[in-house]
Design an enzyme around this catalytic site. Structure first.
Site, mmCIF file in Angstrom:
data_model
loop_
_atom_site.group_PDB
_atom_site.id
_atom_site.type_symbol
_atom_site.label_atom_id
_atom_site.label_comp_id
_atom_site.label_asym_id
_atom_site.label_seq_id
_atom_site.Cartn_x
_atom_site.Cartn_y
_atom_site.Cartn_z
ATOM 1 N N CYS A 1 0.813 -1.211 0.000
ATOM 2 C CA CYS A 1 0.000 0.000 0.000
ATOM 3 C C CYS A 1 0.852 1.269 0.000
ATOM 4 C CB CYS A 1 -0.913 0.007 1.220
ATOM 5 S SG CYS A 1 -2.302 1.153 1.036
ATOM 6 N N ASP B 1 -6.678 -3.425 11.162
ATOM 7 C CA ASP B 1 -5.512 -2.562 11.316
ATOM 8 C C ASP B 1 -5.294 -2.244 12.786
ATOM 9 O OD1 ASP B 1 -3.352 -1.039 10.558
ATOM 10 O OD2 ASP B 1 -4.453 0.164 9.096
#
Length: 211
Positions: free
Chosen positions: A9, A131
């Site tokens: 990412c 996360d």
């Protein structure tokens, strides 16, 4: 997903992208969040999206973007996934999924409380990204709540993020058994750019552990 799903990412330019693609990840995240240090503008995102076609899935990363903005960006980029990191409603996620958009819903559980996890499991997104707890929308280098992720992964296609690095990704996968993993800061050098050696090591170790 061949041996799980591995996403890198926060790629910001074509040079960085090409270096990452040499490691053959399954997906690359394009950060479209205003104020993020990994943000790319729409024109850069178009260039990166074009370079990704046929090589890896393109994931657009958003925080609290409105419905029309999400649809506008999707029309421009033809993203494979919309990764939502904010307080987007279940109704919005349902509408996007009904329109054929695949949603990766980011969550940051701070505990393994059963009722809280049940609420997350009811979200209408195609996949959950787990996360690190806290207000920041990813890229912090802090670990996710492993027990919460492990419990969710028993019944849900969970993508594990938060504090992953080449040195710990295999152990994290063995502990949680997710459907995939997502990394940003864990494969960056001191200059904040993706380090090709770290990306390659991360993908290799994650691929082996995901089986």
């Amino acid at each position: 997903m061949r041996g799980g799903w591995i996403k890198i990412c926060g790629v910001r330019d074509l040079g960085e992208l090409e270096a990452c693609l040499e490691a053959a990840p399954d997906a690359v995240g394009l950060n479209l969040v205003p104020g993020s240090r990994r943000r790319v503008d729409l024109e850069t995102a178009r260039e990166l999206r074009a370079a990704l076609r046929g090589r890896a899935e393109a994931v657009g990363v958003f925080v609290d973007a409105g419905a029309e903005q999400l649809r506008e960006v999707q029309r421009a980029l033809e993203l494979d996934w919309l990764q939502l990191h904010g307080s987007e409603s279940e109704e919005l996620i349902e509408a996007l999924e009904a329109e054929g958009h695949r949603v990766l819903r980011a969550c940051r559980p701070g505990s393994a409380d059963a009722r809280a996890l049940e609420a997350l499991a009811r979200l209408p997104a195609r996949r959950l990204l787990i996360d690190a707890p806290g207000p920041e929308a990813g890229g912090t280098g802090r670990p996710a709540h492993r027990e919460a992720a492990r419990r969710l992964a028993r019944e849900w296609p969970v993508i594990l993020a938060g504090g992953l690095r080449p040195e710990n990704v295999a152990e994290a996968i063995r502990a949680v058994r997710p459907a995939g993993v997502d990394v940003a800061s864990g494969v960056e050098g001191e200059d904040g750019r993706k380090d090709p050696r770290k990306v390659r090591a991360f993908v290799e170790r994650a691929r082996e552990a995901l089986g």
